[in-house]
Design a protein around this motif. Structure first.
Motif, mmCIF file in Angstrom:
data_model
loop_
_atom_site.group_PDB
_atom_site.id
_atom_site.type_symbol
_atom_site.label_atom_id
_atom_site.label_comp_id
_atom_site.label_asym_id
_atom_site.label_seq_id
_atom_site.Cartn_x
_atom_site.Cartn_y
_atom_site.Cartn_z
ATOM 1 N N LEU A 56 1.307 -4.571 -1.225
ATOM 2 C CA LEU A 56 0.998 -3.397 -2.037
ATOM 3 C C LEU A 56 1.915 -2.235 -1.669
ATOM 4 O O LEU A 56 2.274 -2.072 -0.511
ATOM 5 C CB LEU A 56 -0.452 -2.957 -1.797
ATOM 6 N N PRO A 57 2.256 -1.386 -2.645
ATOM 7 C CA PRO A 57 2.990 -0.159 -2.304
ATOM 8 C C PRO A 57 2.087 0.761 -1.471
ATOM 9 O O PRO A 57 0.862 0.618 -1.484
ATOM 10 C CB PRO A 57 3.324 0.471 -3.656
ATOM 11 N N GLU A 58 2.697 1.708 -0.769
ATOM 12 C CA GLU A 58 1.966 2.551 0.188
ATOM 13 C C GLU A 58 0.752 3.240 -0.424
ATOM 14 O O GLU A 58 -0.339 3.220 0.148
ATOM 15 C CB GLU A 58 2.910 3.593 0.790
ATOM 16 N N LYS A 59 0.914 3.857 -1.574
ATOM 17 C CA LYS A 59 -0.199 4.569 -2.193
ATOM 18 C C LYS A 59 -1.337 3.605 -2.532
ATOM 19 O O LYS A 59 -2.506 3.906 -2.326
ATOM 20 C CB LYS A 59 0.278 5.292 -3.456
ATOM 21 N N ARG A 60 -1.006 2.430 -3.010
ATOM 22 C CA ARG A 60 -2.030 1.438 -3.357
ATOM 23 C C ARG A 60 -2.708 0.886 -2.100
ATOM 24 O O ARG A 60 -3.890 0.564 -2.123
ATOM 25 C CB ARG A 60 -1.400 0.315 -4.193
ATOM 26 N N GLN A 61 -1.964 0.788 -0.988
ATOM 27 C CA GLN A 61 -2.574 0.365 0.284
ATOM 28 C C GLN A 61 -3.670 1.350 0.674
ATOM 29 O O GLN A 61 -4.758 0.952 1.081
ATOM 30 C CB GLN A 61 -1.529 0.310 1.403
ATOM 31 N N PHE A 62 -3.363 2.626 0.552
ATOM 32 C CA PHE A 62 -4.341 3.658 0.892
ATOM 33 C C PHE A 62 -5.572 3.525 -0.003
ATOM 34 O O PHE A 62 -6.703 3.552 0.472
ATOM 35 C CB PHE A 62 -3.721 5.054 0.736
ATOM 36 N N GLU A 63 -5.349 3.383 -1.302
ATOM 37 C CA GLU A 63 -6.462 3.246 -2.236
ATOM 38 C C GLU A 63 -7.288 2.002 -1.927
ATOM 39 O O GLU A 63 -8.523 2.026 -2.010
ATOM 40 C CB GLU A 63 -5.937 3.199 -3.670
ATOM 41 N N ALA A 64 -6.628 0.914 -1.558
ATOM 42 C CA ALA A 64 -7.334 -0.319 -1.200
ATOM 43 C C ALA A 64 -8.186 -0.115 0.055
ATOM 44 O O ALA A 64 -9.325 -0.593 0.131
ATOM 45 C CB ALA A 64 -6.338 -1.457 -0.989
ATOM 46 N N MET A 65 -7.648 0.608 1.035
ATOM 47 C CA MET A 65 -8.411 0.893 2.260
ATOM 48 C C MET A 65 -9.653 1.712 1.924
ATOM 49 O O MET A 65 -10.740 1.454 2.452
ATOM 50 C CB MET A 65 -7.552 1.652 3.270
ATOM 51 N N GLU A 66 -9.518 2.691 1.052
ATOM 52 C CA GLU A 66 -10.663 3.510 0.646
ATOM 53 C C GLU A 66 -11.703 2.660 -0.082
ATOM 54 O O GLU A 66 -12.899 2.795 0.145
ATOM 55 C CB GLU A 66 -10.202 4.645 -0.274
ATOM 56 N N GLU A 67 -11.245 1.789 -0.969
ATOM 57 C CA GLU A 67 -12.159 0.937 -1.726
ATOM 58 C C GLU A 67 -12.910 -0.022 -0.804
ATOM 59 O O GLU A 67 -14.114 -0.225 -0.951
ATOM 60 C CB GLU A 67 -11.385 0.150 -2.801
ATOM 61 N N VAL A 68 -12.212 -0.592 0.154
ATOM 62 C CA VAL A 68 -12.849 -1.512 1.105
ATOM 63 C C VAL A 68 -13.913 -0.766 1.910
ATOM 64 O O VAL A 68 -15.022 -1.271 2.114
ATOM 65 C CB VAL A 68 -11.791 -2.155 2.036
ATOM 66 N N LYS A 69 -13.586 0.450 2.352
ATOM 67 C CA LYS A 69 -14.569 1.235 3.111
ATOM 68 C C LYS A 69 -15.788 1.532 2.238
ATOM 69 O O LYS A 69 -16.924 1.385 2.684
ATOM 70 C CB LYS A 69 -13.955 2.548 3.599
ATOM 71 N N LYS A 70 -15.553 1.937 1.006
ATOM 72 C CA LYS A 70 -16.661 2.258 0.104
ATOM 73 C C LYS A 70 -17.548 1.040 -0.127
ATOM 74 O O LYS A 70 -18.778 1.127 -0.044
ATOM 75 C CB LYS A 70 -16.121 2.782 -1.225
ATOM 76 N N ARG A 71 -16.953 -0.111 -0.383
ATOM 77 C CA ARG A 71 -17.738 -1.330 -0.606
ATOM 78 C C ARG A 71 -18.520 -1.717 0.648
ATOM 79 O O ARG A 71 -19.671 -2.152 0.565
ATOM 80 C CB ARG A 71 -16.821 -2.472 -1.044
#
Length: 143
Positions: free
Chosen positions: A28-43
C-alpha cells in the motif's frame, strides 16, 4: 467461547494485521497504510465493546490490551512520524532516543484539536507542528 478466548483471538488478529501492514505485505502507498492502520484499530476496538467491562476488569486482559494499543501507536509513529521528526531533531541536535518521547506531543496536539476521525493529513499536521516546535536540549550545541 469465553471472553478471554474471544479477546485472545481478537488480539492475535489485530497484532498480526498490524504487523502485515507494518511490513507492507499489502503493498500500500504510505497514506493508505495509515488509513489501514486506523481501520484495523477501529475494527479491533469495536469488536471488544460488548465485553469491554469484563476485559478492563481483568488485570491480564487489560494489560494485554494496553500493550497491543501501545504497539499499534508506536508502529504508526515509527512509520509515519519518525522520518519528519528525525529531520527536525537533527537540526536541533536531539537524539533518536528522545524522539520516542514525542509520541506524547503528537497525541497531545491531536487531543487538543479534538478531531473525531484521525486522518493521515491530520496526523501529519500534528507531526509537523511537533517538529516545528522542537528545541534543542539545554546546553546542547546546534550544529
Amino acid at each position: 467461547m469465553t471472553t478471554k478466548e474471544y479477546f485472545d483471538t481478537r488480539v492475535d488478529w489485530f497484532l498480526g494485521t498490524v504487523k502485515k501492514i507494518e511490513s507492507n505485505d499489502f503493498n500500500l502507498p504510505e497514506k493508505r497504510q495509515f488509513e489501514a492502520m486506523e481501520e484495523v484499530k477501529k475494527r479491533f476496538v469495536d469488536s471488544l465493546k460488548k465485553n469491554i467491562d469484563e476485559i478492563v476488569g481483568d488485570e491480564g486482559m487489560r494489560r494485554h490490551l494496553l500493550i497491543s494499543m501501545s504497539y499499534w501507536q508506536t508502529s504508526v509513529f515509527n512509520r509515519h512520524a519518525l522520518p519528519t521528526l528525525k529531520n527536525a531533531a537533527d537540526e536541533h541536535n536531539i537524539g533518536e532516543k528522545d524522539l520516542r518521547d514525542l509520541i506524547y506531543d503528537v497525541q497531545l496536539f491531536l487531543h487538543e484539536n479534538k478531531q473525531k476521525t484521525l486522518t493521515y493529513d491530520l496526523y501529519m499536521k500534528a507531526v509537523q507542528e511537533t517538529a516545528d516546535n522542537l528545541v534543542a536540549p539545554e546546553g546542547a550545541t546546534i550544529q
